[in-house]
Scaffold this motif. Structure first.
Motif, PDB file in Angstrom:
ATOM      1  N   ASN A  20       0.833  -1.204   0.000  1.00  0.00           N
ATOM      2  CA  ASN A  20       0.000   0.000   0.000  1.00  0.00           C
ATOM      3  C   ASN A  20       0.867   1.254   0.000  1.00  0.00           C
ATOM      4  O   ASN A  20       1.414   1.638   1.029  1.00  0.00           O
ATOM      5  CB  ASN A  20      -0.918  -0.019   1.230  1.00  0.00           C
ATOM      6  CG  ASN A  20      -1.854   1.162   1.263  1.00  0.00           C
ATOM      7  OD1 ASN A  20      -2.331   1.625   0.231  1.00  0.00           O
ATOM      8  ND2 ASN A  20      -2.110   1.666   2.465  1.00  0.00           N
ATOM      9  N   ASN A  21       1.018   1.876  -1.168  1.00  0.00           N
ATOM     10  CA  ASN A  21       1.725   3.159  -1.297  1.00  0.00           C
ATOM     11  C   ASN A  21       3.101   3.115  -0.638  1.00  0.00           C
ATOM     12  O   ASN A  21       3.430   3.919   0.230  1.00  0.00           O
ATOM     13  CB  ASN A  21       0.882   4.291  -0.690  1.00  0.00           C
ATOM     14  CG  ASN A  21       1.340   5.658  -1.172  1.00  0.00           C
ATOM     15  OD1 ASN A  21       1.820   5.799  -2.295  1.00  0.00           O
ATOM     16  ND2 ASN A  21       1.227   6.661  -0.324  1.00  0.00           N
ATOM     17  N   PHE A  22       3.926   2.185  -1.098  1.00  0.00           N
ATOM     18  CA  PHE A  22       5.262   1.971  -0.532  1.00  0.00           C
ATOM     19  C   PHE A  22       6.243   2.958  -1.144  1.00  0.00           C
ATOM     20  O   PHE A  22       6.429   3.002  -2.363  1.00  0.00           O
ATOM     21  CB  PHE A  22       5.708   0.529  -0.811  1.00  0.00           C
ATOM     22  CG  PHE A  22       7.006   0.140  -0.179  1.00  0.00           C
ATOM     23  CD1 PHE A  22       7.039  -0.376   1.101  1.00  0.00           C
ATOM     24  CD2 PHE A  22       8.203   0.268  -0.866  1.00  0.00           C
ATOM     25  CE1 PHE A  22       8.239  -0.760   1.690  1.00  0.00           C
ATOM     26  CE2 PHE A  22       9.406  -0.102  -0.293  1.00  0.00           C
ATOM     27  CZ  PHE A  22       9.416  -0.623   0.996  1.00  0.00           C
ATOM     28  N   ASN A  23       6.863   3.778  -0.309  1.00  0.00           N
ATOM     29  CA  ASN A  23       7.872   4.747  -0.743  1.00  0.00           C
ATOM     30  C   ASN A  23       9.120   4.559   0.090  1.00  0.00           C
ATOM     31  O   ASN A  23       9.062   4.563   1.322  1.00  0.00           O
ATOM     32  CB  ASN A  23       7.357   6.184  -0.570  1.00  0.00           C
ATOM     33  CG  ASN A  23       6.291   6.540  -1.576  1.00  0.00           C
ATOM     34  OD1 ASN A  23       6.573   6.922  -2.704  1.00  0.00           O
ATOM     35  ND2 ASN A  23       5.026   6.394  -1.172  1.00  0.00           N
ATOM     36  N   PHE A  24      10.258   4.407  -0.599  1.00  0.00           N
ATOM     37  CA  PHE A  24      11.505   4.175   0.139  1.00  0.00           C
ATOM     38  C   PHE A  24      12.685   4.404  -0.792  1.00  0.00           C
ATOM     39  O   PHE A  24      12.600   4.148  -1.991  1.00  0.00           O
ATOM     40  CB  PHE A  24      11.546   2.744   0.681  1.00  0.00           C
ATOM     41  CG  PHE A  24      12.788   2.428   1.446  1.00  0.00           C
ATOM     42  CD1 PHE A  24      12.943   2.858   2.748  1.00  0.00           C
ATOM     43  CD2 PHE A  24      13.826   1.719   0.850  1.00  0.00           C
ATOM     44  CE1 PHE A  24      14.116   2.589   3.451  1.00  0.00           C
ATOM     45  CE2 PHE A  24      14.981   1.449   1.537  1.00  0.00           C
ATOM     46  CZ  PHE A  24      15.127   1.885   2.841  1.00  0.00           C
ATOM     47  N   GLU A  25      13.800   4.892  -0.224  1.00  0.00           N
ATOM     48  CA  GLU A  25      15.022   5.063  -1.005  1.00  0.00           C
ATOM     49  C   GLU A  25      16.183   4.399  -0.283  1.00  0.00           C
ATOM     50  O   GLU A  25      16.453   4.671   0.892  1.00  0.00           O
ATOM     51  CB  GLU A  25      15.330   6.539  -1.228  1.00  0.00           C
ATOM     52  CG  GLU A  25      16.563   6.761  -2.090  1.00  0.00           C
ATOM     53  CD  GLU A  25      16.731   8.205  -2.535  1.00  0.00           C
ATOM     54  OE1 GLU A  25      17.789   8.518  -3.132  1.00  0.00           O
ATOM     55  OE2 GLU A  25      15.810   9.014  -2.302  1.00  0.00           O
TER      56      GLU A  25
END
Length: 351
Positions: A20-25
């Motif tokens: 669900n709306n995975f954001n990562f760097e």
């Protein structure tokens, strides 16, 4: 070196939302561990990076290049699975060189890369053996060696040690950690075992129901959890979480807890219900502490270097961890600085 970025990743299987709306760097040369309970989406994320699973929405980047529609063979990624996935009719050398032959590398280049991988993993003497002649740990080394020969930008590990016994898991954790230091490339490792996460990771991503609960170093995750889920998922035995009802709150900075009046010295209590967290090792059976209480001892487990005690206080169940050389006395102590406060939604209250 490679750096990976996830931007607004969504993934569902039918009506079931997995990511669900995975954001990562990520970071260059980072050993990143995705950890969480079964079904939280960690293996699905790994498979989307590898190109084995289609992304519903969002983008994945490697070194600023979007890889969504790139064929798996073009992504410069090597994956090590939970099962060793070795060809039983091929010997170790043939298994490790198979991908290079498909890529039509020269014989000299194949020999050089296989020899280097075998030397790194200390399996030079196994190159002529078939998989059935190897132990579980040796087979896993071969699977990792096959990945090394590809010289990938990113290594993906999908619970590679879960089929091994405890001694081999410990040994292979050391080997994988050494490998990361030797080859200086990014590794993304999926596990539900918090011991593996704590011992291997530069940073940990804690997942739950497809959402990121917290990202941080192992020390940060353990000592400074953002919520009750993280606090209890990381740590063995898990953190004691004790509900504090409104009738126990004396004022905005004082509360009755384990037969003591706890004074926080500043206002921290603004709602009706809270949860207090104390790790099992933060209770003491010997030292002078800020506060004490008198529990009933239900059971003591002697684990050799430490003991685990299961206590009862009124209707509460409390777990305590202490050195095996100590014995439980009548009073159990704890300090104010070790109490973590969570609100009624399970989120951390900082003060």
């Amino acid at each position: 070196m490679a750096n990976i970025k996830f931007f607004n990743i969504h993934k569902s299987f039918g009506p079931n939302k997995i990511i669900n709306n995975f954001n990562f760097e990520g970071r260059d040369n980072e050993f990143l561990v995705l950890v969480g309970p079964s079904g939280c989406g960690k293996s699905t994320l790994l498979r989307m990076i590898a190109g084995l699973e289609k992304i519903d929405e969002g983008e994945i980047y490697i070194n600023d290049d979007i890889i969504n529609n790139l064929h798996p063979s073009k992504r410069q990624i090597a994956m090590v699975f939970q099962s060793y996935a070795l060809y039983p009719h091929m010997n170790v050398f043939e298994n490790m060189s198979f991908g290079l032959k498909i890529e039509k590398k020269t014989k000299d280049e194949i020999n050089e890369k296989v020899a280097l991988a075998a030397r790194i993993l200390k399996i030079e003497n196994l190159l002529k053996r078939k998989p059935k002649e190897l132990s579980g740990g040796q087979r896993q080394r071969v699977a990792i060696g096959r990945a090394i020969t590809r010289n990938p930008k990113i290594f993906l590990f999908d619970e590679p040690l879960s089929n091994l016994d405890a001694a081999l898991r410990s040994e292979m954790r050391v080997e994988i950690s050494k490998l990361h230091k030797q080859i200086n490339t990014n590794m993304i490792y999926v596990t539900h075992d918090q011991v593996e996460a704590m011992t291997l990771a530069d940073r940990i991503v804690v997942l739950n129901n497809g959402n990121i609960e917290q990202v941080g170093t192992p020390e940060k995750i353990y000592h400074d959890p953002e919520n009750i889920f993280v606090a209890q998922f990381i740590g063995t035995p898990k953190m004691n979480i004790i509900k504090v009802n409104s009738q126990n709150i004396i004022s905005s900075d004082k509360v009755k807890f384990l037969d003591n009046e706890i004074d926080f010295k500043k206002p921290v209590l603004e709602k009706e219900n809270y949860f207090f967290g104390l790790r099992p090792e933060h209770f003491s059976v010997t030292d002078k502490m800020d506060y004490t209480f008198k529990p009933q001892v239900d059971l003591i487990e002697n684990l050799g270097n430490e003991k685990i005690a299961y206590l009862k206080f009124d209707t509460l169940n409390i777990t305590l961890k202490f050195p095996t050389s100590d014995t439980i006395k009548e009073d159990i102590g704890f300090n104010l600085k070790d109490i973590l406060v969570f609100d009624e939604n399970g989120n951390r209250v900082r003060f």
